[in-house]
Scaffold this active site. Structure first.
Site, short mmCIF file in Angstrom:
data_model
loop_
_atom_site.label_atom_id
_atom_site.label_comp_id
_atom_site.label_asym_id
_atom_site.label_seq_id
_atom_site.Cartn_x
_atom_site.Cartn_y
_atom_site.Cartn_z
N GLY A 80 0.83 -1.19 0.00
CA GLY A 80 0.00 0.00 0.00
C GLY A 80 0.87 1.25 0.00
N GLN A 85 2.75 10.06 1.36
CA GLN A 85 4.07 9.41 1.42
C GLN A 85 4.95 9.80 0.24
OE1 GLN A 85 2.29 5.29 2.32
NE2 GLN A 85 4.25 5.28 3.40
N CYS A 133 6.21 0.12 7.56
CA CYS A 133 5.76 1.31 6.83
C CYS A 133 6.90 1.80 5.95
CB CYS A 133 5.35 2.41 7.81
SG CYS A 133 4.80 3.93 7.02
N LEU A 134 6.57 2.14 4.71
CA LEU A 134 7.59 2.62 3.78
C LEU A 134 8.15 3.98 4.19
CD1 LEU A 134 5.97 1.57 0.37
CD2 LEU A 134 7.76 0.39 1.68
N HIS A 175 -4.05 1.04 7.81
CA HIS A 175 -2.72 1.65 7.76
C HIS A 175 -2.69 2.82 6.78
CE1 HIS A 175 1.83 1.28 7.89
NE2 HIS A 175 1.64 2.04 6.82
N GLU A 176 -3.21 2.58 5.56
CA GLU A 176 -3.16 3.63 4.54
C GLU A 176 -4.12 4.77 4.88
OE1 GLU A 176 -0.77 3.53 2.57
OE2 GLU A 176 -0.24 1.46 3.03
N HIS A 179 -2.62 7.32 7.14
CA HIS A 179 -1.74 8.28 6.48
C HIS A 179 -2.51 9.53 6.05
CE1 HIS A 179 2.19 6.45 6.29
NE2 HIS A 179 1.71 5.31 5.82
#
Length: 222
Positions: A80, A85, A133-134, A175-176, A179
């Site tokens: 994702g 991000q 997480c990226l 999670h997304e 953000h």
């Protein structure tokens, strides 16, 4: 549940509404169209810690952003990726995940809404509930999430959809979606894990504005 095929997503991403008369988002939020894989912002950058704005223009600029987000997510690799991000403070995210039944869940959620069930009581399991997480690359910590979620949003053609998700897909959506509200998963960790995450972030020299990494070049997820 609704599974989105690669073929349908390719059609959505390649399309744009050239006849759309709405104003595009401000120029300062744009990025170079020459870059297919975008730099991913690292924790500490203000765009990751502020609520994103609704998408108002469904045009070629938006289609290009979504296409590049898919490529960036694949290169990272990740399941994702949210627009903040990659430095764009808009309410949208992409996802790509295959479940245990080999069903591919792939799509874009624009201006999403998310409903979740109450999370289970107790401590998160370090093996089954560890999350990464990226924007905090290379780190993973256990986090208890709701096991069921309902995602509603629109696609690039402004067509509404609803997905009832459970398990890991529900985790991805939570999670997304976080953000888009300026939250990272580290903000939700229990005290001991939050302390460890803060230590790891400091050790890596992160936590300040302006830091990013480029998938395929920096390999911070290795």
């Amino acid at each position: 549940p609704i599974a989105v095929s690669d073929e349908s997503v390719t059609r959505d991403v390649s399309s744009g509404r050239s006849d759309n008369t709405q104003r595009p988002y401000p120029l300062r939020y744009r990025y170079s169209w020459r870059m297919a894989v975008l730099p991913i912002r690292i924790t500490g950058d203000p765009v990751l810690h502020s609520p994103a704005s609704p998408v108002t223009s469904f045009d070629q600029t938006l289609a290009a952003l979504v296409s590049d987000m898919y490529e960036t997510m694949a290169a990272a690799p990740g399941v994702g990726l949210a627009a903040p991000q990659v430095g764009v403070p808009l309410r949208l995210f992409v996802y790509n995940w295959t479940d245990d039944a080999d069903t591919l869940w792939r799509g874009v959620a624009i201006n999403p809404e998310l409903w979740v069930s109450p999370p289970p009581i107790g401590e998160a399991d370090e093996e089954d509930e560890s999350e990464g997480c990226l924007s905090i690359p290379g780190e993973r910590f256990p986090l208890r999430r709701s096991g069921l979620a309902i995602l509603r949003g629109v696609d690039l053609e402004q067509k509404p959809f609803e997905i009832k998700a459970e398990g890991w897909l529900a985790r991805i959506f939570q999670h997304e979606y976080d953000h888009l509200d300026g939250l990272l998963y580290a903000d939700r960790l229990e005290h001991a894990h939050a302390k460890a995450a803060t230590k790891a972030i400091r050790k890596s020299g992160w936590g300040t504005p302006g830091q990013s990494w480029l998938p395929g070049v920096d390999h911070l997820e290795d």
